[in-house]
Design a protein around this motif. Structure first.
Motif, short mmCIF file in Angstrom:
data_model
loop_
_atom_site.label_atom_id
_atom_site.label_comp_id
_atom_site.label_asym_id
_atom_site.label_seq_id
_atom_site.Cartn_x
_atom_site.Cartn_y
_atom_site.Cartn_z
N UNK A 66 32.59 126.42 -0.81
CA UNK A 66 33.14 125.41 -1.70
C UNK A 66 31.98 124.46 -2.00
N UNK A 67 31.39 124.63 -3.18
CA UNK A 67 30.20 123.83 -3.51
C UNK A 67 30.51 122.36 -3.69
N UNK A 68 31.72 122.02 -4.15
CA UNK A 68 32.08 120.61 -4.30
C UNK A 68 32.14 119.91 -2.95
N UNK A 69 32.69 120.60 -1.96
CA UNK A 69 32.78 120.03 -0.61
C UNK A 69 31.53 120.32 0.22
N UNK A 70 30.66 121.18 -0.32
CA UNK A 70 29.44 121.60 0.37
C UNK A 70 29.75 122.21 1.74
N UNK A 71 30.64 123.20 1.72
CA UNK A 71 30.95 123.95 2.94
C UNK A 71 30.82 125.44 2.66
N UNK A 72 30.49 126.18 3.71
CA UNK A 72 30.33 127.63 3.62
C UNK A 72 30.53 128.20 5.02
N UNK A 73 30.73 129.49 5.10
CA UNK A 73 30.89 130.15 6.40
C UNK A 73 29.68 129.85 7.28
N UNK A 74 29.95 129.60 8.53
CA UNK A 74 28.87 129.20 9.45
C UNK A 74 27.77 130.25 9.59
N UNK A 75 28.09 131.51 9.39
CA UNK A 75 27.05 132.55 9.50
C UNK A 75 25.96 132.37 8.44
N UNK A 76 26.34 131.96 7.24
CA UNK A 76 25.34 131.73 6.19
C UNK A 76 24.33 130.68 6.65
N UNK A 77 24.81 129.60 7.21
CA UNK A 77 23.93 128.53 7.68
C UNK A 77 22.98 129.06 8.75
N UNK A 78 23.49 129.87 9.65
CA UNK A 78 22.66 130.47 10.69
C UNK A 78 21.62 131.40 10.08
N UNK A 79 22.04 132.23 9.11
CA UNK A 79 21.09 133.16 8.46
C UNK A 79 19.95 132.40 7.80
N UNK A 80 20.27 131.33 7.10
CA UNK A 80 19.25 130.56 6.38
C UNK A 80 18.34 129.82 7.35
N UNK A 81 18.91 129.25 8.41
CA UNK A 81 18.07 128.57 9.40
C UNK A 81 17.10 129.54 10.06
N UNK A 82 17.58 130.74 10.40
CA UNK A 82 16.70 131.75 10.99
C UNK A 82 15.60 132.17 10.01
N UNK A 83 15.98 132.38 8.77
CA UNK A 83 15.02 132.77 7.74
C UNK A 83 13.96 131.70 7.56
N UNK A 84 14.38 130.45 7.48
CA UNK A 84 13.47 129.33 7.31
C UNK A 84 12.47 129.27 8.47
N UNK A 85 12.97 129.42 9.67
CA UNK A 85 12.11 129.35 10.86
C UNK A 85 11.07 130.47 10.85
N UNK A 86 11.49 131.68 10.48
CA UNK A 86 10.57 132.81 10.49
C UNK A 86 9.55 132.73 9.35
N UNK A 87 9.95 132.21 8.21
CA UNK A 87 8.99 132.00 7.12
C UNK A 87 7.87 131.09 7.62
N UNK A 88 8.26 130.00 8.26
CA UNK A 88 7.28 129.03 8.78
C UNK A 88 6.38 129.67 9.84
N UNK A 89 6.98 130.37 10.78
CA UNK A 89 6.20 131.03 11.85
C UNK A 89 5.24 132.07 11.28
N UNK A 90 5.73 132.85 10.31
CA UNK A 90 4.86 133.84 9.67
C UNK A 90 3.68 133.18 8.99
N UNK A 91 3.94 132.07 8.30
CA UNK A 91 2.86 131.38 7.59
C UNK A 91 1.79 130.88 8.57
N UNK A 92 2.25 130.33 9.68
CA UNK A 92 1.31 129.79 10.67
C UNK A 92 0.49 130.85 11.35
N UNK A 93 1.05 132.04 11.52
CA UNK A 93 0.37 133.08 12.31
C UNK A 93 -0.41 134.08 11.47
N UNK A 94 -0.23 134.06 10.13
CA UNK A 94 -1.00 134.98 9.27
C UNK A 94 -2.43 134.51 9.13
N UNK A 95 -3.32 135.46 9.07
CA UNK A 95 -4.74 135.13 8.90
C UNK A 95 -5.04 134.69 7.48
#
Length: 127
Positions: A98-127
């Protein structure tokens, strides 16, 4: 009365929707950001979590995640430049958004948080 109470209690207990920001800023990267390295970090993170890249443009990657044989779908847009990156909700199927209420299934939030964390870690560890 008891039946009404039980119905209300059950619906609260099993509610899977939580608050979210449709556009989540990425972790802060030391500038100037190397955009080729960041794009590779994003691609690697997407593959790590079984996201499918559906389209790429200069500075933008669109991706799709499917679960349960396509019963659950999430589409996102990851934008990046020489300063930062962000992950933005595009649309979904069966994630109780529900975009007006800014709510979504909790799994989506977990998926995006994990993705964000791994993007950052990948960037830091790439040569």
């Amino acid at each position: 009365f008891f039946a009404l109470f039980l119905l209300c209690f059950t619906s609260v207990m099993y509610s899977q929707a939580i608050a979210f920001e449709p556009k989540q800023e990425g972790y802060v990267l030391q500038e100037p950001v190397k955009t080729d390295k960041l794009a590779n970090s994003i691609r690697l993170a997407l593959v790590t979590y079984d996201w499918m890249i559906t389209e790429e443009q200069d500075g933008v990657i669109f991706a799709k995640y499917e679960k349960s044989n396509g019963l659950i779908v999430a589409n996102i847009k990851i934008s990046y430049d020489k300063k930062a990156y962000s992950i933005e909700y595009v649309d979904s199927k069966n994630l109780d958004v529900n975009l007006k209420k800014k709510v979504i299934h909790r799994n989506y939030v977990r998926w995006i948080n994990n993705l964000n964390k791994v993007i950052y870690q990948n960037y830091l560890t790439q040569a």
